[in-house]
Write an enzyme that holds these catalytic residues in place. Sequence first.
Site, PDB file in Angstrom:
ATOM      1  N   ASP A  39      47.218  42.551  60.436  1.00  0.00           N
ATOM      2  CA  ASP A  39      46.470  43.045  59.275  1.00  0.00           C
ATOM      3  C   ASP A  39      46.203  44.540  59.441  1.00  0.00           C
ATOM      4  OD1 ASP A  39      44.534  42.860  61.217  1.00  0.00           O
ATOM      5  OD2 ASP A  39      43.097  41.723  60.016  1.00  0.00           O
ATOM      6  N   SER A  40      46.668  45.111  60.569  1.00  0.00           N
ATOM      7  CA  SER A  40      46.676  46.577  60.721  1.00  0.00           C
ATOM      8  C   SER A  40      47.501  47.217  59.611  1.00  0.00           C
ATOM      9  CB  SER A  40      47.227  46.975  62.091  1.00  0.00           C
ATOM     10  OG  SER A  40      48.487  46.384  62.316  1.00  0.00           O
TER      11      SER A  40
ATOM     12  N   ASP B  38      48.853  37.538  61.221  1.00  0.00           N
ATOM     13  CA  ASP B  38      47.386  37.608  61.242  1.00  0.00           C
ATOM     14  C   ASP B  38      46.766  36.841  60.083  1.00  0.00           C
ATOM     15  OD1 ASP B  38      46.175  38.908  63.365  1.00  0.00           O
ATOM     16  OD2 ASP B  38      46.530  40.902  62.542  1.00  0.00           O
TER      17      ASP B  38
ATOM     18  N   LYS C  97      47.290  34.394  64.143  1.00  0.00           N
ATOM     19  CA  LYS C  97      46.276  34.991  65.014  1.00  0.00           C
ATOM     20  C   LYS C  97      44.975  35.147  64.235  1.00  0.00           C
ATOM     21  CE  LYS C  97      46.372  39.550  66.245  1.00  0.00           C
ATOM     22  NZ  LYS C  97      45.112  40.061  65.655  1.00  0.00           N
TER      23      LYS C  97
ATOM     24  N   GLU D 255      40.680  36.570  64.818  1.00  0.00           N
ATOM     25  CA  GLU D 255      39.770  37.343  65.665  1.00  0.00           C
ATOM     26  C   GLU D 255      38.473  36.582  65.891  1.00  0.00           C
ATOM     27  OE1 GLU D 255      39.093  41.183  63.860  1.00  0.00           O
ATOM     28  OE2 GLU D 255      41.238  41.632  63.747  1.00  0.00           O
TER      29      GLU D 255
ATOM     30  N   GLU E 205      41.672  43.538  73.161  1.00  0.00           N
ATOM     31  CA  GLU E 205      41.758  44.884  72.592  1.00  0.00           C
ATOM     32  C   GLU E 205      40.619  45.764  73.077  1.00  0.00           C
ATOM     33  OE1 GLU E 205      42.558  45.147  68.395  1.00  0.00           O
ATOM     34  OE2 GLU E 205      42.218  47.318  68.377  1.00  0.00           O
TER      35      GLU E 205
HETATM   36  O1  KIV Z   1      46.545  43.863  63.245  1.00  0.00           O
HETATM   37  C1  KIV Z   1      47.025  44.243  64.324  1.00  0.00           C
HETATM   38  O2  KIV Z   1      48.006  45.005  64.386  1.00  0.00           O
HETATM   39  C2  KIV Z   1      46.401  43.766  65.546  1.00  0.00           C
HETATM   40  C3  KIV Z   1      46.771  44.461  66.823  1.00  0.00           C
HETATM   41  C4  KIV Z   1      46.029  45.740  66.917  1.00  0.00           C
HETATM   42  C5  KIV Z   1      46.551  43.595  68.000  1.00  0.00           C
HETATM   43  O3  KIV Z   1      45.610  42.886  65.505  1.00  0.00           O
END
Ligand code: KIV
Length: 265
Positions: A46-47, A85, A115, A117, A185
């Site tokens: 989600d970056s 994500d 993934k 968080e 992280e």
């Molecule tokens: O969204 C992302 O790219 C991430 C990485 C920074 C681990 O969660």
Amino acid sequence: MAKRVTTVTFQERKRAGEKIAMLTAYDCPSARLIDQSGVDAILVGDSMGNTLMGHPDTLAVTMDDMVHHTRMVTRGVERVLVVADLPFLSYQVNPEEALRNAGRLVKEAGAHAVKLEGSAENFGDAIRMIHRAGVPVMGHIGLTPQSVHQFGGYRIQGRDAASRARLLEEAQGLEAAGCFAIVLECMPPDLATEISAAIAIPTIGIGAGAGCDGQVLVLHDMLGWGQTRFAKTFGDVKGLMAEAMDAYAAEVKGGAFPAEEHSYT
Ligand code: KIV
């Protein structure tokens, strides 16, 4: 064809002491290049909120954004593991919604794993429900960007004894809940090393030192757009793109492009 990387490969790598290399990608051409490289896994992160979409953080990214970009990535790969994500508010409301959204990333977009968080204390039920449905879950602790406003900025985590102990507990909790790997992280390297030694599943570090079982970087950060301390530029692709754009503009304006070989006769 090279052997497919799976979540089982991740476990084997940890047991063998072999490092795992992971990169983010959000589109098909980048995913295709990564698939043909020595990198093991892609995170459709989600970056993309900051990296691709121009938002100040990851919070505005939607499930539809994630499905759209994960589809582009999975169309480009044959070998790497693709982890997508779960964006902000796609898993925090309740475990059923978390499972439905994880299912979308697998069913509609072809992700191999998802993934999320946070700790098992907060999201253990969601993790267990997704895991029971057959979808591998990667955890993510330390600096979790979806909580940026709670942290008061992008700050290193685990600096005092209490937060070190909490992060170690969180890692153990995520392992017990069924995660196949955990992103660590932005934390002190000795803490990440301690966590990596304390759990049997692989840790994937970003800004967490060399003691993790693998590393992940944001693709654009390692190609010249990165501004964080831990984002090494492995190739100045940004600089090359800027040069190519200037050269193109100069040739168009000077009349050198298109030449005869670029025109139909
Ligand atoms: O969204 C992302 O790219 C991430 C990485 C920074 C681990 O969660």
